[in-house]
Motif scaffolding. Structure first.
Motif, short mmCIF file in Angstrom:
data_model
loop_
_atom_site.label_atom_id
_atom_site.label_comp_id
_atom_site.label_asym_id
_atom_site.label_seq_id
_atom_site.Cartn_x
_atom_site.Cartn_y
_atom_site.Cartn_z
N TRP A 87 -5.18 7.21 -0.58
CA TRP A 87 -5.65 6.08 -0.30
C TRP A 87 -4.54 5.24 -0.15
O TRP A 87 -5.41 4.28 1.19
CB TRP A 87 -6.51 5.90 -2.19
CG TRP A 87 -6.23 4.34 -2.40
CD1 TRP A 87 -7.36 3.39 -1.37
CD2 TRP A 87 -5.77 3.03 -2.61
NE1 TRP A 87 -7.62 1.88 -2.11
CE2 TRP A 87 -5.67 1.41 -2.13
CE3 TRP A 87 -4.31 3.72 -3.11
CZ2 TRP A 87 -5.65 1.02 -2.75
CZ3 TRP A 87 -3.36 2.40 -3.44
CH2 TRP A 87 -4.12 1.09 -2.71
N ALA A 88 -2.97 5.30 0.05
CA ALA A 88 -2.49 3.84 0.76
C ALA A 88 -2.21 4.80 2.02
O ALA A 88 -1.58 3.33 2.92
CB ALA A 88 -1.04 4.82 -0.33
N ALA A 89 -2.61 5.85 2.23
CA ALA A 89 -1.84 6.02 3.83
C ALA A 89 -3.25 5.70 4.80
O ALA A 89 -2.52 5.03 5.18
CB ALA A 89 -1.42 7.44 4.13
N GLY A 117 1.57 4.57 -2.95
CA GLY A 117 1.41 6.04 -3.04
C GLY A 117 2.49 6.77 -2.86
O GLY A 117 2.14 7.34 -3.26
N GLY A 143 -3.94 9.57 -4.65
CA GLY A 143 -3.11 8.03 -4.06
C GLY A 143 -1.96 7.59 -3.28
O GLY A 143 -2.63 6.97 -2.61
N ALA A 144 -1.62 8.48 -2.65
CA ALA A 144 -1.16 8.95 -1.61
C ALA A 144 -2.41 9.08 -0.43
O ALA A 144 -2.01 8.10 1.15
CB ALA A 144 0.15 10.36 -1.04
N ALA A 180 2.28 7.03 -6.69
CA ALA A 180 1.49 7.82 -7.43
C ALA A 180 2.30 9.52 -7.21
O ALA A 180 2.22 10.32 -8.24
CB ALA A 180 -0.04 7.92 -6.63
N SER A 208 0.79 -0.94 -0.19
CA SER A 208 0.07 0.16 0.51
C SER A 208 0.51 0.87 0.07
O SER A 208 0.57 2.29 -0.64
CB SER A 208 -0.54 0.16 1.85
OG SER A 208 -1.91 -1.24 1.29
N SER A 217 1.14 1.09 -10.17
CA SER A 217 1.53 2.71 -10.51
C SER A 217 1.13 3.17 -12.22
O SER A 217 1.54 4.62 -12.42
CB SER A 217 3.11 2.73 -10.73
OG SER A 217 3.44 2.57 -8.87
#
Length: 266
Positions: free
Chosen positions: A70-72, A43, A67-68, A46, A39, A120
């Motif tokens: 969502w990943a966080a 991010g 993207g960041a 992105a 994950s 990515s």
């Protein structure tokens, strides 16, 4: 910088990160850390794609921020589980199947590093979008992203709350969104990738953004998501989960069918 060089740089970074993650799981016998690192890696991808591309500032910024964020959220949610619970049943089963072979686990972690690069690619498409003003496509992308993040967050919290109740041990969650889909968290995870298809509209690499929802569906449906999760659920919950499978939509939320007990009352 060319997309090939971007992918190579990201791959090198992820190989290092996943190697450290493999060492972590080796010491703690918990391979769940790979999901956390995957994950974080997506991010990071992105952000890197946005920084190293030449598209307009608006879509590049949206791709990086969405993207960041969502990943966080996902990484933090998974880390809470990995750091406070035993190894996920899927990985315990894999550990038994591989008999604890660390070479296979190492290769598995490196495969996840390569998957980060693959996932990515939609961000690379967004980062080359020349659109410099708000368009219907960008607006639609933002709406899809917001709905997906909200839905995934709600689904995760509902399941966490259910699992934390000792009275629910060995039972299947049918509360909230879980009444309408056996995997609402996966559904909104999949939906999230359509946001980048919209954000990439007008990019010379717009077609590449479709790799997100297509590849994610393949993995969720047949490779690492639903198949393994449901096999584990049937082993632990037996007939209760089989009834859940019979009455509840697998992925896309829909109204549940009547239960066996309901039929007995008619």
């Amino acid at each position: 910088m060319s997309i090939g060089m971007q992918c190579l740089l990201l791959l090198i970074v992820m190989v290092i990160i996943m190697t450290l993650g493999w060492r972590w799981q080796k010491r703690r016998s918990n391979a769940g850390i790979v999901d956390v690192l995957w994950s974080i890696g997506v991010g990071l991808g992105a952000v890197l794609m946005a920084l190293m591309s030449d598209g307009a500032a608006l879509p590049r910024s949206l791709g990086a921020v969405f993207g960041a964020a969502w990943a966080a959220r996902l990484a933090l949610h998974l880390w809470r589980r990995v750091s406070h619970e035993h190894e996920d049943g899927r990985y315990r089963q894999l550990r038994r199947h591989w008999r604890g072979n660390q070479t296979k686990f190492f290769l598995f972690f490196q495969f996840q590093a390569a998957l980060v690069v693959l996932f990515s690619l939609p961000f690379a498409a967004v980062a080359r979008n020349p659109t410099s003003q708000i368009t219907p496509a960008l607006f639609v992308g933002a709406v899809i992203w917001a709905i997906a993040i909200l839905g995934e967050t709600v689904a995760d919290r509902q399941l966490t709350r259910f699992r934390q109740n000792p009275a629910h041990s060995g039972k299947t969650c049918r509360e909230g969104l879980w009444r309408y889909s056996r995997h609402p968290n996966y559904f909104f995870e999949w939906l999230h990738w359509f946001a980048y298809v919209a954000l990439a509209w007008g990019s010379s690499l717009a077609w590449l953004a479709w790799s997100g929802p297509i590849v994610m569906y393949i993995f969720l449906r047949w490779i690492s998501g639903i198949t393994f999760t449901e096999a584990q659920a049937v082993r632990h919950r037996g007939d209760d989960y089989r009834e859940y499978q019979r009455t509840t939509s697998m992925l896309i939320p829909w109204f549940p069918k009547s239960t066996t007990s309901d039929k007995g009352l008619t």
